[in-house]
Design an enzyme around this catalytic site. Structure first.
Site, short mmCIF file in Angstrom:
data_model
loop_
_atom_site.label_atom_id
_atom_site.label_comp_id
_atom_site.label_asym_id
_atom_site.label_seq_id
_atom_site.Cartn_x
_atom_site.Cartn_y
_atom_site.Cartn_z
N HIS A 171 0.85 -1.20 0.00
CA HIS A 171 0.00 0.00 0.00
C HIS A 171 0.88 1.24 0.00
O HIS A 171 1.57 1.52 0.97
CB HIS A 171 -0.91 -0.02 1.23
N ASP A 173 0.98 5.17 -0.15
CA ASP A 173 0.26 6.46 -0.07
C ASP A 173 1.01 7.52 -0.87
O ASP A 173 2.18 7.79 -0.58
CB ASP A 173 0.18 6.92 1.38
N ASP A 285 -7.91 1.44 2.13
CA ASP A 285 -7.56 2.39 3.19
C ASP A 285 -8.47 3.61 3.33
O ASP A 285 -8.48 4.23 4.38
CB ASP A 285 -6.09 2.84 3.02
N ASP A 422 1.54 -1.21 4.50
CA ASP A 422 2.04 0.06 3.95
C ASP A 422 3.50 -0.07 3.49
O ASP A 422 4.36 -0.48 4.28
CB ASP A 422 1.96 1.15 5.02
N HIS A 560 -6.38 9.47 -0.23
CA HIS A 560 -7.08 9.44 1.07
C HIS A 560 -6.28 10.05 2.23
O HIS A 560 -6.75 9.98 3.36
CB HIS A 560 -7.54 8.02 1.39
ZN LIG Z 1 -3.27 4.79 2.83
#
Ligand SMILES: [Zn+2]
Length: 1136
Positions: A171, A173, A285, A422, A560
């Protein structure tokens, strides 16, 4: 019949001539001159304007209805003769006297999925489920939020094996603790590099990737032979791209056009570089799931979706019914056409401890990154062991037990076990330990036939295919509704992020407006056939590249941790800088396209850096408030040319305001004829007025998608024409003198506070002596509408509010304010009331037009709470509307949902996202609050509605951010407040239908607030070559039908297209009268696309397409009327 009509027409024309006289004297608006160069449609528009003004006549002359009706009828007869080619909205209902009536209902084909006259007939309706659920939180044992799952091993045999798909994922971000680029440099680049090396080592290995922002960045520097490896991995199904969006978007604050845009950016990249079309969506998420996401994914053509962050009680309830997999459909969908297969993950998190089965203590032992010496632990204190011949049997059976238990929560015999977290797989050794140890476990499980299991690595779509092979879709439940407000544990509701970092939430909406407006102008310029139209949208060196960069900045912010306001301060600033750069790029595209469309000099010079127009929206720094230019005019330079742009598909008759250096001005409209304007002073501090800056406001009339020039002239003080009005200024509760500039010497200062009213033709608003709204009158009835500001504090416990969580210490307490100085400005164009109360500069404006800005009050708050501690500020409206425990909030500006306030839930759970608006109503009245930026809100008592404006929180809320929210800055919020009366016994939906729908007024007020008329200042006032206006349209759609996007440079199979997205709203017509329906006509349910395009391309070939334009579908006759169902979104490709 014909003769009769002629006589009637002559008679009525005579009446018109008389009326014109009166009308002209009253209004001094000018009758359109037929000899002008501008297109015919433009003139028709003036006719519409005239028609609109007749309503004023109607009132002022107190004529009886029949006579006025005849005048209107005559104008209707004149109109078609001047608009032979135009295709004005079709009138379907003839009134008894033969007078054409506006369409007064939503017209659509009976095959449309929308069915709202009965409650949804699906298996699970989320609002109904909420009514039944207890929301208790008993300890479920190892699965804390669930129960002890028992299994019967005899369930499985050699014909009925458990199928396990372990799906490795990472994941990433795009910005959170680090910026997008910092993450890429330090982690993501390594992850993807490892992927290319490690996946080919064993063809049984699989991996999924979601974020194309990162993938495309990595691809840029990837050598050709490695690119080939990636292509092979995709072809061999070892690598799956899931969702394929630029980011994994937030679903609470994001606007649906921005979601479609971020998906488009990712999908276009995938198509051009990998010729790839995603099949399944992966959203693990985002903090609560919107019902808009499935409808957009469905329109894109995706087949499956996966969601994770849903309230733990909802997960448990669905799991207990084996309904964690369902067909997610829209609330209004009576046919199931919008359904998409959805998998909801059952447990607390998407990390490995919470994905193999119910017991995190066990699952953690199968996260081999947590082996000793890899820097990670298991909080449950039992670490993984490397798989060896000695332990493989025990380890396999232990893990299989978790898989088997997990399978009990679903209807099929297939288990999905995501394997990642993550930024995982950033070290190559992690690939080795995860893939090698799991392969040993799979080999053991699969070779021991008595275990009756087949375990393997899989992609997400491998899993979905196996599920669908086992069970028909008809065997799954259908579900409608959404999954807000999310709680991950206890009373920890994630309703704080609906408001966190409001400055940037507002900037998100501004950038969306600029991108949409600039894309449309660029498309119009491109297809105009004018000099320069060839290069302007050229894919490599035209303005299209700039638009791509701007779109990617907005797409990145849909992440997000972007629009949610949940990133570190430095990352927030980085997003802000990227958005500011994007805004400036859009402004540049807008001004160049405007010059081209108006045939300005230099339009065909590609290399020119000339700024032809300044967009009147100055932004000095990424975190500063927007400002307007001050137009310096006077005796030396007396003329300023300005151009107004309407990016919407309906005619706008609204107020615009400019800042000028003198109060003595006149405004010339179309045809260079004077039009009414109102000049007001600018207050600098408390009550001191600027001596060098004034606001001039006037009502413009801009057809759909058009540009129109106006002129502001400085004149002599003693030559002020009657069309130019200096505002009346009243100041209450001021104990000092005011040094008033010239023209405003008569300012009325009162030492004592006083109640007062302002009004336009539709609304009267009354204000308290504090200067705050206290009542509104519509028609002959007055309704109390009390506005106040209040604050929440944080609870005095270990867990406190932060960027994500809202944990208030009880009800909000009103902010005390006294002795406020109240400034009231009145005049023919608008009236406004300004007060400065603690933390807020609050202004309420009432416009006196026949446009969408006159339908309610416009509220502007400039909020500054940086002097506070643990403080959350709300604006509240209290009325006598008997709304009981119900209220309505929207999702992504796409749809409206009925909400219920539940006593069994804490206050913060009754807070919902308000991305664009909310309303409360009873059988008689509706109060709608429309928001210019997303924020959280609720109705916490009958008749009340509140929206949070800003929050300042001194601590972290333990969700990984590691900081509070203390970077507050002065933030501008805008709102529109509409009070409307319902037609007696009119009902749009069945009682208690979970869908709500905006009224026509609320819809146009929202659209026009989101897409304000764009003001541009001509830099070279001596230019005489430019046209005075540009309009491409011959047909208006009707206000329910909107052009959501029109973009150049859409690539499909190496060909370039223009991409168009149309969206139709279902509107609640129970709050409309004839006047309103004429001002804002509804569509007849169809669109004629050629009607909004210039004649040069009106015969282009057009095809339908999915929402991100990844394939070409059936062709469409551009000249024909295309039916579009309400609540439907349709994409089209125009061949170039
Ligand atoms: Zn995230």
């Amino acid at each position: 019949m014909r003769l009769k009509r002629t006589v009637a027409t002559v008679a009525t024309l005579a009446i018109i001539t008389i009326c014109f006289g009166i009308y002209l004297t009253m209004d001094l608006a000018i009758f359109p001159n037929r000899k002008t160069s501008i297109q015919q449609e433009f003139q028709d528009n003036k006719w519409l304007h005239f028609e609109g003004r007749l309503k004023q006549l109607e009132k002022d002359l107190n004529k009886n209805h029949d006579a006025v009706g005849e005048i209107k009828q005559a104008i209707r007869h004149i109109l078609p003769s001047s608009t032979e080619n135009s295709n004005k909205i079709v009138k379907t209902i003839e009134e008894p006297m033969g007078m054409p009536a506006p369409i007064s209902e939503m017209i659509f084909d009976s095959s449309c999925p929308i069915k709202v006259t009965y409650p949804p007939r699906n298996d699970i309706q989320m609002l109904e489920m909420y009514k039944d659920m207890k929301f208790d939180n008993p300890d479920g044992g190892v699965w804390k939020q669930g129960w002890n799952i028992n299994i019967n091993e005899n369930m499985w045999n050699k014909h009925h094996k458990l199928k396990v798909f372990v799906v490795p994922h990472s994941h990433n971000d795009p910005g959170w603790i680090k910026t997008f680029e910092e993450y890429y440099d330090s982690q993501t680049r390594n992850i993807l590099n490892n992927m290319v090396d490690k996946l080919p080592e064993d063809p049984r290995r699989k991996f999924i990737w979601a974020e194309i922002s990162y993938f495309s960045m990595w691809w840029k520097d990837l050598p050709a032979h490695k690119r080939d490896v990636v292509k092979k991995l995709i072809k061999s199904n070892q690598l799956e791209i899931v969702t394929g969006g630029w980011v994994m978007n937030d679903e609470a604050n994001s606007h649906w056009i921005s979601i479609a845009n971020q998906l488009y950016e990712g999908h276009q990249w995938l198509h051009m570089n990998l010729n790839y079309t995603p099949v399944s969506s992966w959203s693990i998420d985002p903090f609560g799931m919107s019902a808009t996401q499935p409808v957009l994914l469905k329109e894109i053509g995706l087949k499956n979706m996966l969601i994770q962050r849903v309230h733990y009680s909802v997960k448990k309830q669905l799991a207990s019914q084996k309904d964690l997999e369902f067909k997610w459909r829209q609330l209004w969908d009576g046919t199931g056409e919008t359904e998409i297969f959805t998998h909801m993950m059952p447990f607390y998190s998407y990390d490995i401890p919470h994905t193999c089965g119910p017991d995190p203590k066990i699952c953690c032992q199968f996260d081999f990154r947590r082996l000793p010496n890899h820097g990670l632990n298991c909080p449950w204190r039992i670490r993984p062991q490397p798989i060896t011949d000695a332990n493989v049997q025990e380890r396999s059976i232990t893990l299989l037990d978790q898989y088997r238990k997990k399978s009990q929560l679903y209807k099929t015999n297939v288990v999905l076990a995501p394997l990642g977290d993550d930024f995982r797989y950033d070290h190559s050794v992690e690939w080795d330990v995860q893939y090698n140890n799991y392969q040993k476990l799979f080999d053991y499980m699969n070779s021991n036939r008595n275990l009756h299991v087949q375990a393997q690595f899989g992609t997400l779509t491998d899993y979905f295919n196996a599920v669908k092979a086992e069970k028909k879709l008809s065997e799954f439940s259908s579900l409608s509704g959404d999954f807000f407000t999310y709680a991950d544990r206890d009373d920890h509701y994630w309703s704080g992020y609906y408001t966190s970092r409001p400055f940037y939430k507002r900037m998100d909406r501004i950038l969306l407006y600029y991108i949409r407006s600039a894309e449309i102008l660029l498309s119009l310029a491109h297809i105009s056939g004018k000099p320069g139209s060839k290069w302007i949208a050229h894919k490599e060196n035209g303005l299209d590249t700039i638009m791509t960069e701007a779109r990617q900045a907005l797409a990145l912010f849909q992440h997000h941790d972007g629009v949610t306001g949940t990133a570190k301060d430095a990352v927030v600033n980085d997003y802000g800088q990227k958005m500011l750069d994007a805004i400036l790029k859009c402004q540049n595209v807008v001004q160049r396209c405007t010059n081209l469309l108006l045939d300005g000099l230099g339009a065909d010079n590609q290399a020119s850096e000339t700024i032809f127009y300044n967009v009147d929206d100055l932004r000095q720094k990424q975190d500063s408030l927007p400002e307007q230019y001050t137009i310096t005019i006077g005796s030396e330079v007396s003329v300023k040319k300005v151009v107004i742009y309407n990016a919407l598909t309906f005619n706008r008759h609204e107020t615009v305001s400019f800042l000028v250096s003198t109060p003595f001005v006149e405004v010339l409209g179309y045809n260079d004829k004077r039009i009414p304007c109102q000049i007001a002073p600018i207050f600098e501090h408390l009550a001191s007025m600027s001596q060098s800056k004034y606001k001039v406001s006037f009502v413009v009339n801009i057809p759909a998608l058009s540009l129109v020039r106006y002129i502001i002239n400085a004149i002599n003080e003693n030559e002020m024409p009657m069309e130019s009005s200096l505002s009346t200024v009243q100041i209450y509760n001021l104990q000092a003198d005011v040094e008033a500039p010239k023209g405003f010497e008569n300012v009325d200062i009162s030492l004592s506070p006083s109640e007062f009213t302002i009004q336009n033709a539709r609304v009267t608003a009354s204000f308290s002596e504090m200067g705050l709204l206290k009542a509104m009158r519509i028609g002959h009835q007055t309704y109390p509408v009390h506005l106040d500001f209040a604050k929440y504090g944080v609870q005095q416990q270990a867990e406190r509010s932060g960027a994500y969580l809202f944990l208030p210490n009880g009800q909000a307490t009103p902010l005390a304010a006294s002795n406020t100085v109240v400034k009231v400005i009145t005049g023919p164009i608008y009236s406004s009331v300004s007060v400065k109360i603690p933390y807020v500069q609050h202004t309420v404006t009432l416009f006196n037009t026949t446009g969408a800005d006159s339908l309610g009050l416009e509220i502007e708050n400039i909020v500054d709470i940086k002097e506070t501690n643990n403080f959350e500020l709300v604006m509240r409206f209290s009325t006598k509307i008997n709304s009981t425990n119900e209220y309505f909030t929207d999702l992504n500006g796409y749809q409206v949902l009925r909400r219920k306030r539940f006593k069994k839930l804490p206050l913060q759970a009754n807070y919902y996202p308000i991305p664009t608006g909310a309303y409360i109503e009873d059988s008689d009245t509706r109060l709608t609050l429309l928001t210019g930026s997303p924020g959280g809100g609720a109705s916490l008592r009958s008749g009340e509605i509140e929206v949070m404006l800003d929050r300042r929180l001194m601590q972290d809320d333990n969700r990984g951010l590691g900081q509070g929210v203390v970077d507050n800055r002065p933030t501008r919020n805008i709102f529109r407040l509409l009070l409307e009366r319902k037609t007696h016994k009119c009902q749009t939906t069945s009682d208690n239908h979970p869908s709500g729908f905006h009224t026509i007024s609320a819809h146009v007020a929202l659209e026009t607030m989101m897409n304000p008329l764009m003001r541009m200042l001509r830099t070279d006032d001596n230019d005489v070559t430019s046209q005075t206006g540009y309009t491409p349209i011959t047909t208006e759609f009707g206000v329910d039908m909107g052009l959501s996007s029109l973009k150049t440079g859409v690539i499909l199979d190496n060909k370039e297209y223009l991409g168009m997205i149309l969206h139709r709203k279902y509107l609640d017509i129970c709050f409309s009268d004839r006047v309103l329906l004429k001002q804002f006509p509804l569509s007849d349910g169809t669109v004629n696309i050629s009607g909004i395009l210039p004649p040069s391309v009106a015969n282009s070939k057009i095809n339908r397409a999915p929402l991100t334009f990844l394939s070409i579908q059936e062709s469409v006759d551009v000249q024909k009327k295309i039916p579009i169902c309400p609540m439907d979104t349709k994409a089209f490709l125009l061949h170039r």
